[in-house]
Design a protein around this motif. Structure first.
Motif, PDB file in Angstrom:
ATOM      1  N   ASN A  39       0.849  -1.193   0.000  1.00 11.47           N
ATOM      2  CA  ASN A  39       0.000   0.000   0.000  1.00 11.47           C
ATOM      3  C   ASN A  39       0.883   1.241   0.000  1.00 11.47           C
ATOM      4  O   ASN A  39       2.091   1.153   0.178  1.00 11.47           O
ATOM      5  CB  ASN A  39      -0.983  -0.013   1.181  1.00 11.47           C
ATOM      6  CG  ASN A  39      -0.299   0.066   2.515  1.00 11.47           C
ATOM      7  OD1 ASN A  39       0.208   1.115   2.895  1.00 11.47           O
ATOM      8  ND2 ASN A  39      -0.282  -1.058   3.252  1.00 11.47           N
ATOM      9  N   CYS A  40       0.280   2.388  -0.208  1.00 11.21           N
ATOM     10  CA  CYS A  40       1.040   3.638  -0.368  1.00 11.21           C
ATOM     11  C   CYS A  40       1.395   4.305   0.951  1.00 11.21           C
ATOM     12  O   CYS A  40       1.937   5.412   0.957  1.00 11.21           O
ATOM     13  CB  CYS A  40       0.272   4.601  -1.267  1.00 11.21           C
ATOM     14  SG  CYS A  40      -1.251   5.230  -0.530  1.00 11.21           S
ATOM     15  N   ARG A  41       1.073   3.673   2.069  1.00 15.33           N
ATOM     16  CA  ARG A  41       1.402   4.175   3.411  1.00 15.33           C
ATOM     17  C   ARG A  41       0.729   5.507   3.746  1.00 15.33           C
ATOM     18  O   ARG A  41       1.276   6.341   4.440  1.00 15.33           O
ATOM     19  CB  ARG A  41       2.915   4.299   3.598  1.00 15.33           C
ATOM     20  CG  ARG A  41       3.685   3.026   3.335  1.00 15.33           C
ATOM     21  CD  ARG A  41       3.414   2.024   4.451  1.00 15.33           C
ATOM     22  NE  ARG A  41       4.219   0.829   4.282  1.00 15.33           N
ATOM     23  CZ  ARG A  41       3.702  -0.358   3.966  1.00 15.33           C
ATOM     24  NH1 ARG A  41       2.438  -0.511   3.762  1.00 15.33           N
ATOM     25  NH2 ARG A  41       4.481  -1.406   3.870  1.00 15.33           N
ATOM     26  N   CYS A  46      -2.844   4.568  -3.707  1.00 16.33           N
ATOM     27  CA  CYS A  46      -3.086   3.170  -4.074  1.00 16.33           C
ATOM     28  C   CYS A  46      -4.570   2.794  -4.047  1.00 16.33           C
ATOM     29  O   CYS A  46      -5.014   1.966  -4.819  1.00 16.33           O
ATOM     30  CB  CYS A  46      -2.283   2.225  -3.190  1.00 16.33           C
ATOM     31  SG  CYS A  46      -2.855   2.104  -1.483  1.00 16.33           S
ATOM     32  N   GLY A  47      -5.319   3.355  -3.124  1.00 20.33           N
ATOM     33  CA  GLY A  47      -6.749   3.046  -3.034  1.00 20.33           C
ATOM     34  C   GLY A  47      -7.088   1.781  -2.283  1.00 20.33           C
ATOM     35  O   GLY A  47      -8.249   1.377  -2.243  1.00 20.33           O
ATOM     36  N   PRO A 105     -14.986  -6.711   0.474  1.00 24.56           N
ATOM     37  CA  PRO A 105     -14.029  -7.645  -0.126  1.00 24.56           C
ATOM     38  C   PRO A 105     -13.286  -7.036  -1.323  1.00 24.56           C
ATOM     39  O   PRO A 105     -13.678  -6.007  -1.862  1.00 24.56           O
ATOM     40  CB  PRO A 105     -14.902  -8.809  -0.589  1.00 24.56           C
ATOM     41  CG  PRO A 105     -16.191  -8.677   0.116  1.00 24.56           C
ATOM     42  CD  PRO A 105     -16.361  -7.216   0.398  1.00 24.56           C
ATOM     43  N   GLY A 106     -12.256  -7.741  -1.739  1.00 24.38           N
ATOM     44  CA  GLY A 106     -11.440  -7.331  -2.875  1.00 24.38           C
ATOM     45  C   GLY A 106     -10.158  -6.682  -2.397  1.00 24.38           C
ATOM     46  O   GLY A 106     -10.107  -6.108  -1.309  1.00 24.38           O
ATOM     47  N   PHE A 107      -9.116  -6.749  -3.206  1.00 23.46           N
ATOM     48  CA  PHE A 107      -7.815  -6.183  -2.845  1.00 23.46           C
ATOM     49  C   PHE A 107      -7.952  -4.715  -2.451  1.00 23.46           C
ATOM     50  O   PHE A 107      -7.344  -4.257  -1.497  1.00 23.46           O
ATOM     51  CB  PHE A 107      -6.845  -6.327  -4.033  1.00 23.46           C
ATOM     52  CG  PHE A 107      -5.463  -5.835  -3.737  1.00 23.46           C
ATOM     53  CD1 PHE A 107      -4.575  -6.610  -2.993  1.00 23.46           C
ATOM     54  CD2 PHE A 107      -5.041  -4.606  -4.216  1.00 23.46           C
ATOM     55  CE1 PHE A 107      -3.297  -6.161  -2.717  1.00 23.46           C
ATOM     56  CE2 PHE A 107      -3.743  -4.148  -3.953  1.00 23.46           C
ATOM     57  CZ  PHE A 107      -2.875  -4.925  -3.209  1.00 23.46           C
ATOM     58  N   TRP A 108      -8.759  -3.981  -3.183  1.00 23.75           N
ATOM     59  CA  TRP A 108      -8.967  -2.560  -2.907  1.00 23.75           C
ATOM     60  C   TRP A 108     -10.176  -2.297  -2.016  1.00 23.75           C
ATOM     61  O   TRP A 108     -10.497  -1.150  -1.744  1.00 23.75           O
ATOM     62  CB  TRP A 108      -9.133  -1.785  -4.215  1.00 23.75           C
ATOM     63  CG  TRP A 108      -7.874  -1.670  -4.988  1.00 23.75           C
ATOM     64  CD1 TRP A 108      -6.927  -0.696  -4.854  1.00 23.75           C
ATOM     65  CD2 TRP A 108      -7.395  -2.527  -6.004  1.00 23.75           C
ATOM     66  NE1 TRP A 108      -5.898  -0.910  -5.716  1.00 23.75           N
ATOM     67  CE2 TRP A 108      -6.153  -2.038  -6.447  1.00 23.75           C
ATOM     68  CE3 TRP A 108      -7.895  -3.696  -6.597  1.00 23.75           C
ATOM     69  CZ2 TRP A 108      -5.414  -2.641  -7.439  1.00 23.75           C
ATOM     70  CZ3 TRP A 108      -7.148  -4.297  -7.594  1.00 23.75           C
ATOM     71  CH2 TRP A 108      -5.923  -3.775  -7.997  1.00 23.75           C
TER      72      TRP A 108
END
Length: 115
Positions: A39-41, A46-47, A105-108
């Protein structure tokens, strides 16, 4: 002092605290799966920390969370996100009143309605 409800957790936080920090400091994550690492921290690029936020204070003069900013609006308009989903980026959202947070759910975390 606002309270953030997330799953089975009830977390008190300072007014104006960043939601992502509130969750992580309490040992819960606004990310799913490997997004905990990838992730973008907190930069809003990144979302992966997209969450649904509900509040009984949503219709009052004082909003429960900060308004959507330019960075957040831009990221949530890029697939797999949909700008009409109502999701917020936890890293770009400040908490001002009691809220209930749901991670989908889902990566994002973008699969709203797919529990």
């Amino acid at each position: 002092m606002p309270t953030v409800s997330f799953g089975d957790s009830e977390i008190d936080c300072e007014e104006g605290a960043v939601l992502r920090d509130v969750l992580l400091d309490s040992g819960v994550s606004p990310h799913n799966g490997t997004a905990d690492t990838l992730n973008c921290r907190g930069h809003g690029t990144c979302g992966t920390c997209a969450v649904e936020i509900r509040s009984e204070a949503a219709d009052t003069a004082d909003p429960p969370v900060s308004a959507v900013g330019t960075v957040e609006r831009g990221r949530l308009s890029i697939p797999p996100h949909d700008s009409g989903s109502g999701l917020r980026l936890a890293c770009q959202t400040r908490v001002y009143a009691d809220i209930e947070v749901t991670k989908h759910p889902g990566f994002w975390g973008h699969r709203v309605g797919e529990e």
